[in-house]
Enzyme design. Structure first.
Site, PDB file in Angstrom:
ATOM      1  N   HIS B  54       0.821  -1.205   0.000  1.00  9.87           N
ATOM      2  CA  HIS B  54       0.000   0.000   0.000  1.00  9.87           C
ATOM      3  C   HIS B  54       0.861   1.264   0.000  1.00  9.87           C
ATOM      4  CE1 HIS B  54      -2.218   3.174   2.329  1.00  9.87           C
ATOM      5  NE2 HIS B  54      -3.051   2.968   1.339  1.00  9.87           N
ATOM      6  N   GLU B  57       2.099   1.831  -3.388  1.00  8.70           N
ATOM      7  CA  GLU B  57       1.016   2.391  -4.224  1.00  8.70           C
ATOM      8  C   GLU B  57       1.010   3.922  -4.096  1.00  8.70           C
ATOM      9  OE1 GLU B  57      -3.015   3.905  -3.498  1.00  8.70           O
ATOM     10  OE2 GLU B  57      -3.170   1.820  -2.828  1.00  8.70           O
ATOM     11  N   HIS B  58       1.134   4.408  -2.866  1.00  9.62           N
ATOM     12  CA  HIS B  58       1.186   5.862  -2.675  1.00  9.62           C
ATOM     13  C   HIS B  58       2.397   6.478  -3.388  1.00  9.62           C
ATOM     14  CE1 HIS B  58      -1.749   7.195   0.552  1.00  9.62           C
ATOM     15  NE2 HIS B  58      -2.052   5.932   0.349  1.00  9.62           N
ATOM     16  N   GLU B 135      -3.841   8.246   7.111  1.00 11.94           N
ATOM     17  CA  GLU B 135      -4.881   7.409   6.505  1.00 11.94           C
ATOM     18  C   GLU B 135      -5.289   6.288   7.464  1.00 11.94           C
ATOM     19  OE1 GLU B 135      -3.809   5.659   2.736  1.00 11.94           O
ATOM     20  OE2 GLU B 135      -5.771   4.705   2.481  1.00 11.94           O
TER      21      GLU B 135
END
Lengths: 421, 426
Positions: B54, B57-58, B135
């Site tokens: 993840h 991905e950022h 997040e």
């Protein structure tokens, strides 16, 4: 070229014999139809002390009608694979359902009874009220909900219907009786003044036939929306203590009505400042450069009465002060300096180019038309929108930002585990 | 029969470097969705490095030599595109949706560039970690129900990497280094570990030619070795208490570990979930909400498409005020035992089938939904026949099948449940 005129997006608008206005687009690729009733019965009609009434009424519609019990309705619609939901905003209620073409008649037969002859059984009323109260209590877990509720009450004040949450609060819902529900329904759920959006696989002739068959007994005129009460805004910073890892922040002020002719210009201006996508000024400064927040954006509420301008983000409790300072700096720069021509052209390209994506399924077209029809934005709005965006100039943006956005008269709400001054 | 004529019929191509290209031509609207799927998700991580997929991905939005930081998003916006990305346990997906399908060249150019040329810097990385930690605070720490789900899943899976959350544990996110990230990128972001899915107003041949032009020269990577995880049999019910200071109303989340869609039992499990707890006419809703008035929310869920062979059959309940969690739970068990004993009615089976047909048809209206379905099936190792024979397989489920899967999987010994309760802090 992006934004070319697609006449398939101009709905056929006509009236049934009972005066209900229908907005219809035929799309026949797949064998199903989406229906959406838009009824001027939003929470702005909630009486004092009974906030949340409009919502209770809407949630009771599918709980029993002349010919069907609550269980019958759920059972029969589920059996046909019908998707349905009812929701209420500040301005209006919507009754949405989609059904396979094969089941069109059977579905409309039930939904027509639900809309015209709801019986609001006492037993279901008691249960639904409890469910709603439970939802209200549970939503207090969510810092976003608490922040938004607090923000509305500060920005509009107690005198204005937008100062209250659509769902009301525990006491106000507790105070609602079955008679209140029946009376509200009788006043507001009327064909004249409401709209019906239909998108999907059905010919106009068949649509008219089937709607006349099931809705011709529904009559009356819905009550018009009263003049807007005075807004009593409180500026300043308001903190709500909550034991969370992050502080949720909303900053803003009352802005304009959706019917304001400058609204589209504000949409373009806001796109540069805090609009969707990963390129706005707020996104750049607060997320990309500052690493403060996962999500940060701004918008102007499109509403019947005065909508508010809002900036929303969340950040770790300990950094909330510096984050707010940076946001306000950006807001000042925006109000003072407007936008650059490069930013303007990017915002316009984005809004125009991505517009077809808001209209690429039956459901999305129906949603958009529901909005357009309620706010009287003209039936060719979906093809006019790109042109209206295109015509916005850099002076327009500067002017509307100066006129409608403020960086001093603002209300700031912080919900989190932070020090209160 | 309505559904017979409705199926997804994509065109498929494979480039020499292993990149698979799947295209569905649909000229209903001028729009298109362009997606690149990488077969890497949180299940490809290890303890201490959870959340790395993840995080990567950022970082994929942080630029390359050719397109510096922020350029990617600016180009997409300027051309009227919507973009984003998401990571799951099984995969990572990047997408651009275009209002004008001719714009897919931009996707081709930008996605091929960042498949190999990502430039990672310490400075950007430091800030992006902060964003990801925000997040996590937003979506998990301050969201009591998410905490409950995270805890129950972690208890249900011990050996399988579905154990940890997609976003990772907070400390791991903090500790992951740029070097870790680079290694992850180099191992998994390869044409032979990716699938391009394009659905919309395009021609298959043209997309394939363009894919060749933009992605053809990217070199294939060494084959990825993936451990053959297996979650061992559960040896008894697991019960946990999860506390969170912000809980206003207690709730319950329970799971049974069941096979994914590659096993025949899956179809009956799907129908079982529909009958038990999906919709207002489901058994649990009628019993607990409408009749007994002991709950305000009851739902079951079962999603059969996954890489891992065991997935969860989930149960979520919010009881009515002043009703104990144990009390609603015992009603659920009564209903489970009843369906094991008596099976479903004919009408229930028919209703479940109708619901599957209808939601499939509704879903076909959306380019994005179809592309998602295709991408998921592909990276999870299902064939497209799975979708096109799905309705038929569902309609062949018998009452006996339902009884059998209920008896086999919805057992106390295969059950993990968490109670979410308020915690008083000073």
């Amino acid at each position: 070229m992006a934004g070319e005129v697609n006449t398939n997006l101009i709905p056929d608008v006509f009236k049934l014999s009972n005066g209900l206005e229908v907005w219809y687009i035929e799309r026949s690729v797949l064998p199903f139809v989406v229906f959406k009733f838009v009824i001027p019965a939003g929470s702005l009609f909630d009486p004092e002390g009974k906030k949340g009434l409009a919502n209770v009424v809407s949630q009771m519609l599918f709980e029993g009608s002349k010919n069907y019990s609550s269980k019958d309705i759920a059972e029969k619609l589920d059996f046909m694979g019908v998707d349905y939901s009812v929701s209420v905003s500040r301005d209006y209620a919507t009754i949405y359902f989609r059904t396979l073409t094969d089941y069109l008649d059977d579905t409309l037969k039930i939904v027509a009874d639900v809309i015209q002859n709801p019986t609001f059984p006492q037993e279901e009323f008691n249960r639904v009220k409890k469910e709603i109260i439970s939802d209200i209590i549970k939503s207090e877990e969510d810092p976003g909900y608490v922040a938004s509720k607090t923000f509305s009450s500060k920005v509009y004040g107690k005198n204005h219907p937008y100062g209250y949450p659509v769902y009301g609060n525990v006491d106000s819902v507790e105070a609602i009786s079955r008679d209140d529900v029946i009376n509200f329904y009788r006043e507001h759920y009327k064909p004249i003044g409401s709209r019906l959006i239909v998108v999907g696989n059905i010919s106009k002739d068949n649509l008219i036939k089937i709607l006349e068959k099931y809705f011709s007994g529904w009559n009356g005129v819905s009550e018009g929306i009263p003049p807007e009460p005075e807004i009593r805004s409180e500026s300043g910073t308001f903190t709500v203590l909550k034991n969370t890892a992050q502080a949720t922040v909303i900053i803003g002020h009352p802005c304009v009505r959706r019917s304001n002719p400058d609204f589209i210009k504000l949409v373009v201006a806001n796109q540069v400042f805090g609009g969707s996508g990963l390129t706005s000024r707020l996104f750049e400064r607060i997320r990309e450069k500052g690493g403060y927040a996962y999500s940060v954006y701004s918008y102007v509420d499109p509403t019947y009465y005065t909508g508010s301008f809002k900036i929303v983000f969340q950040t770790e409790n300990s950094r909330v002060k510096s984050a707010i300072t940076e946001v306000i700096e950006e807001l000042r720069r925006f109000v003072k300096g407007g936008v650059t021509s490069e930013e303007l052209s990017m915002a316009k390209s984005y809004l125009i180019g991505s517009f077809p994506l808001k209209l690429d399924t039956n459901g999305k077209i129906a949603d958009y038309l529901a909005f357009v029809s309620f706010y009287n934005l003209a039936k060719d709005y979906l093809v006019r929108y790109p042109k209206e965006i295109e015509s916005v100039t850099i002076e327009d943006v500067r002017e509307v930002v100066k006129k409608y956005i403020s960086s001093d008269k603002i209300t700031t709400v912080i919900v989190g585990n932070v020090e209160v001054k | 029969m309505i559904a017979a004529s409705l199926s997804i019929k994509p065109k498929e191509y494979v480039l020499k470097n292993g990149l698979k290209v799947i295209v569905v031509e649909d000229h209903t609207t001028p729009t298109v969705t362009f997606q690149i799927w990488y077969k890497v998700g949180s299940m490809d991580e290890t303890f201490g490095k959870t959340g790395i997929s993840h995080l990567l991905e950022h970082m994929m939005f942080k630029g390359t030599e050719k397109y510096g930081p922020g350029m990617f998003s600016k180009i997409v916006s300027l051309n009227g595109g919507q973009e984003n990305a998401f990571t799951s346990k099984d995969y990572t997906v990047y997408f651009e949706n275009w209002g004008d399908s001719k714009k897919i060249d931009i996707s081709m150019e930008l996605e091929s560039d960042r498949m190999v040329n990502l430039k990672l810097t310490e400075d950007e990385f430091k800030r992006e970690k902060m964003v990801v930690m925000e997040e996590r605070r937003l979506r998990t720490e301050d969201e009591p129900t998410s905490v409950l789900v995270e805890e129950v899943i972690a208890a249900a899976y011990r050996a399988h990497p579905y154990h940890w959350p997609i976003i990772g544990w907070m400390r791991d996110v903090e500790n992951i280094t740029l070097e870790d990230l680079n290694k992850h990128y180099k191992s998994y972001y390869c044409p032979n570990n990716a699938v391009m899915v394009v659905v919309g107003d395009v021609s298959g041949e043209e997309v394939c030619e363009k894919a060749e032009k933009y992605f053809g020269s990217i070199e294939r990577c060494p084959d990825i070795k993936r451990p053959d995880f297996e979650e061992p049999e559960q040896r008894g019910e697991k019960r946990l208490i999860v506390k969170h200071s912000e809980v206003r109303i207690p709730s319950l989340f329970g799971v049974f570990l069941v096979p994914n869609g590659k096993r025949d039992d899956s179809y009956a499990l799907r129908v079982l979930s529909l009958i038990l707890g999906e919709g207002k006419s489901s058994r649990l809703y009628k019993r607990l909400v409408l009749d007994d008035k002991k709950a305000v929310t009851v739902e079951t869920e079962y999603d059969p498409i996954s890489r891992g062979s065991k997935v969860t059959f989930g149960l979520y309940i919010v009881p009515a005020p002043n009703v104990k969690l144990e009390e609603v739970e015992s009603v659920v068990w009564e209903e489970i035992e009843r369906i094991k004993r008596d099976g479903p009615t004919k009408e229930e089976l028919e209703k479940a089938k109708n619901k599957v047909v209808a939601s499939f048809i509704y879903g076909l209206d959306s380019n994005f939904y179809r592309a998602m379905l295709i991408g998921m099936l592909e990276v999870c190792g299902f064939s497209l026949d799975y979708v096109n024979s799905y309705v038929d397989r569902i309609s062949r489920v018998t009452p006996e099948d339902i009884k059998n899967v209920a008896k086999k999987y919805l057992t106390r010994d295969n059950y993990t449940v968490g109670f979410l309760l308020p915690e008083k802090r000073q």
